[in-house]
Motif scaffolding. Structure first.
Motif: not given
Ligand SMILES: [Zn+2]
Length: 198
Positions: A28-37, A64-66, A97-100
């Motif tokens: 993932x590229x957006x660090x906030x996506x870590x919250x969705x892992x 999975x490439x976000x 991931x955060x958008x989904x």
């Protein structure tokens, strides 16, 4: 945790962070996506177990490439920015991931794409999409009523799904899911897989 810390460092340098979960690697590229892992891993593990129970071999390694955002997703995949995800072989490209998660579609998207990584070869596109949407649970949320595509041939339905004309894409997915569900009612999952490609 090491992976997540490493991830933040990589994001600040502009690269994708990467975290491994068994045979699954999520970048993932957006660090906030870590919250969705955690949600991604939970959905993946459940899907992989269900796929194996259907006799479908989940690839040993899946990525999975976000994307960073919708524009980045469209650029990377060549797909419309409104598509949630696309699977090619064992690589799943998704929106951020955060958008989904904000749309409430993260778990079903992971399940849907997990099906595509394990689906039998030779499925026509309409059947693959219909089965993926049934497997994911998306089909159970489809609206009732006519799709307007009831008389479309199977190949025209596949073309409608491949063409991704926004005007009738949603209806094409619903129509494909209804036809797949009808096949499942007759032969069950294993029956549909047995007859696929014939
Ligand atoms: Zn699909």
């Amino acid at each position: 945790m090491l992976g997540l810390l490493l991830g933040s460092a990589l994001v600040s340098s502009g690269l994708a962070a990467q975290v491994r979960h068994g045979g699954l690697v999520v970048s993932y590229v957006d660090a906030r996506d870590a919250e969705q892992l955690a949600a991604v891993f939970r959905a993946w593990d459940a899907a992989a177990g269900d796929l194996r129970r259907l006799g479908l071999p989940v690839p040993a390694r899946v990525r999975i490439e976000a994307a960073l955002n919708a524009a980045g997703f469209a650029q990377r995949t060549g797909e419309a920015a409104g598509i949630a995800a696309i699977t090619r072989g064992a690589t799943i490209s998704t929106q951020r991931l955060g958008a989904l998660a904000a749309r409430g579609t993260l778990p079903v998207t992971i399940r849907h794409e997990a099906f595509h990584t394990a689906q039998p070869p030779g499925l026509p596109r309409w059947l693959a999409e219909g089965l993926a949407r049934t497997f994911s649970g998306e089909g159970s949320r489809d609206p009732a009523g006519v799709t307007g595509l009831e008389t479309l041939s199977e190949s025209a339905l596949s073309a409608a799904l491949a063409g991704r004309q926004p005007a009738r894409l949603t209806q094409a997915y619903v129509e494909a899911t209804r036809r797949a569900a009808a096949k499942l009612r007759v032969g069950g999952w294993k029956g549909v897989f047995r007859n696929a490609g014939k």
